[in-house]
Write a protein that holds these residues in place. Structure first.
Motif, PDB file in Angstrom:
ATOM      1  N   ALA A 168       0.840  -1.203   0.000  1.00 41.33           N
ATOM      2  CA  ALA A 168       0.000   0.000   0.000  1.00 41.33           C
ATOM      3  C   ALA A 168       0.872   1.248   0.000  1.00 41.33           C
ATOM      4  CB  ALA A 168      -0.931  -0.012   1.211  1.00 41.33           C
ATOM      5  N   LYS A 169       1.877   1.262   0.863  1.00 41.42           N
ATOM      6  CA  LYS A 169       2.764   2.430   0.973  1.00 41.42           C
ATOM      7  C   LYS A 169       3.485   2.706  -0.338  1.00 41.42           C
ATOM      8  CE  LYS A 169       7.155   2.946   2.848  1.00 41.42           C
ATOM      9  NZ  LYS A 169       8.189   2.797   3.891  1.00 41.42           N
ATOM     10  N   ASN A 196      -4.031   8.817   2.924  1.00 41.52           N
ATOM     11  CA  ASN A 196      -3.923   7.358   2.905  1.00 41.52           C
ATOM     12  C   ASN A 196      -2.479   6.900   3.113  1.00 41.52           C
ATOM     13  OD1 ASN A 196      -6.669   7.055   2.475  1.00 41.52           O
ATOM     14  ND2 ASN A 196      -6.480   6.921   0.249  1.00 41.52           N
ATOM     15  N   LEU A 197      -1.536   7.649   2.528  1.00 48.36           N
ATOM     16  CA  LEU A 197      -0.123   7.316   2.708  1.00 48.36           C
ATOM     17  C   LEU A 197       0.282   7.505   4.175  1.00 48.36           C
ATOM     18  CD1 LEU A 197       2.651   6.535   1.664  1.00 48.36           C
ATOM     19  CD2 LEU A 197       2.997   8.910   0.916  1.00 48.36           C
ATOM     20  N   LYS A 209       6.753  10.072  10.421  1.00 51.96           N
ATOM     21  CA  LYS A 209       6.408  10.373   9.028  1.00 51.96           C
ATOM     22  C   LYS A 209       4.897  10.573   8.885  1.00 51.96           C
ATOM     23  CE  LYS A 209      10.080   8.125   6.344  1.00 51.96           C
ATOM     24  NZ  LYS A 209      10.352   7.084   5.319  1.00 51.96           N
ATOM     25  N   ALA A 210       4.133   9.728   9.565  1.00 50.28           N
ATOM     26  CA  ALA A 210       2.666   9.826   9.491  1.00 50.28           C
ATOM     27  C   ALA A 210       2.196  11.170  10.027  1.00 50.28           C
ATOM     28  CB  ALA A 210       2.030   8.687  10.282  1.00 50.28           C
ATOM     29  N   LYS A 211       2.747  11.574  11.160  1.00 51.33           N
ATOM     30  CA  LYS A 211       2.336  12.834  11.781  1.00 51.33           C
ATOM     31  C   LYS A 211       2.704  14.030  10.897  1.00 51.33           C
ATOM     32  CE  LYS A 211       2.579  15.480  16.074  1.00 51.33           C
ATOM     33  NZ  LYS A 211       3.058  15.498  17.474  1.00 51.33           N
ATOM     34  N   LEU A 216       0.597  18.354   7.203  1.00 44.92           N
ATOM     35  CA  LEU A 216       0.539  18.981   5.879  1.00 44.92           C
ATOM     36  C   LEU A 216      -0.863  18.875   5.288  1.00 44.92           C
ATOM     37  CD1 LEU A 216       1.973  20.329   3.480  1.00 44.92           C
ATOM     38  CD2 LEU A 216       2.609  18.034   2.676  1.00 44.92           C
ATOM     39  N   VAL A 217      -1.458  17.690   5.392  1.00 44.81           N
ATOM     40  CA  VAL A 217      -2.810  17.481   4.871  1.00 44.81           C
ATOM     41  C   VAL A 217      -3.808  18.387   5.584  1.00 44.81           C
ATOM     42  CG1 VAL A 217      -4.704  15.830   4.613  1.00 44.81           C
ATOM     43  CG2 VAL A 217      -2.366  15.102   4.158  1.00 44.81           C
TER      44      VAL A 217
END
Length: 242
Positions: A168-169, A196-197, A209-211, A216-217
């Motif tokens: 998925a990534k 989603n990423l 990285k997720a945070k 940004l989103v």
């Protein structure tokens, strides 16, 4: 139901029809158990390829559940998704007959059906159909067409739902790069892929990285959609929980 698990759909259909008649007489047309059996019978019709009958029965179940449970009850929403799935199957059959299985409109309907499978928790079906659609779209539309990229994104979600987080990534990274180039950073499709990423990073334990990506989103959704849009609030809630 055991008959479904064994693929004995005709037996399931017959039993459900008998049970439904009994429930109508004893419990009435609007009882939750009666409606549950109606919904299961619609699934059996669908498994047997009787999509018109399945759709008609789902329409009845949907109306009754709206009356009894309300429009936002989980059972009502489930029936709505099942109805959408049946409509997509019917449209797909007609478009395949009239246009062929490589026409963009046919492929679009296939993509909608894959999304319906995913919504209903049929993740393996969603993955397999998305793979088929993606291959056709690459041939017909090219690898960089927005529809192709949308299917790639949906396939990545299927990978995630099946626990294939690395796949998925990697796929989301490709889609994000292409969408950023073609659509821009602030396009809603690009922002959806970013979100989603970020989820894939989180699933893989890459929480920093997720945070960073979710921050940004959030900023971009505030700019594009406003502070109180459900998509903005959703990503804000995820950040608050990290």
């Amino acid at each position: 139901m055991i008959f479904w698990e064994g693929g004995r759909y005709k037996e399931a259909e017959k039993l459900q029809e008998e049970v439904l008649e009994e429930q109508k007489q004893v419990l009435g047309d609007h009882h939750p158990d009666t409606l549950l059996t109606m919904g299961n019978l619609a699934v059996s019709y669908s498994n047997l390829g009787e999509h018109q009958k399945a759709n008609e029965l789902n329409v009845i179940v949907l109306e009754k559940r709206k009356q009894v449970l309300g429009e936002n009850h989980p059972d009502t929403l489930l029936t709505m998704h099942q109805k959408a799935q049946e409509l997509n199957v019917m449209v797909l059959e007609k478009r395949t007959q009239m246009l062929g299985d490589r026409h963009p409109d046919t492929l679009c309907t296939m993509g909608d059906l894959a999304s319906s499978y995913s919504t209903l928790g049929e993740y393996q079906k969603a993955k397999e159909l998305s793979l088929f659609v993606l291959e056709k779209q690459k041939q017909v539309l090219g690898e960089n067409h927005p529809h192709t990229l949308l299917t790639m994104g949906n396939l990545a979600v299927s990978y995630s739902n099946l626990g294939e987080y690395q796949k998925a990534k990697e796929l989301q990274g490709i889609v994000l790069e292409k969408q950023t180039q073609l659509l821009g950073e602030n396009h809603l499709d690009t922002l959806r892929t970013m979100g989603n990423l970020a989820s894939s990073y989180s699933d893989l334990g890459e929480h920093q990285k997720a945070k960073k990506l979710r921050v940004l989103v959030l900023e971009k959704r505030k700019q594009v959609l406003g502070d109180n849009h459900p998509d903005t609030l959703k990503i804000k809630k995820l950040l608050d929980s990290m």
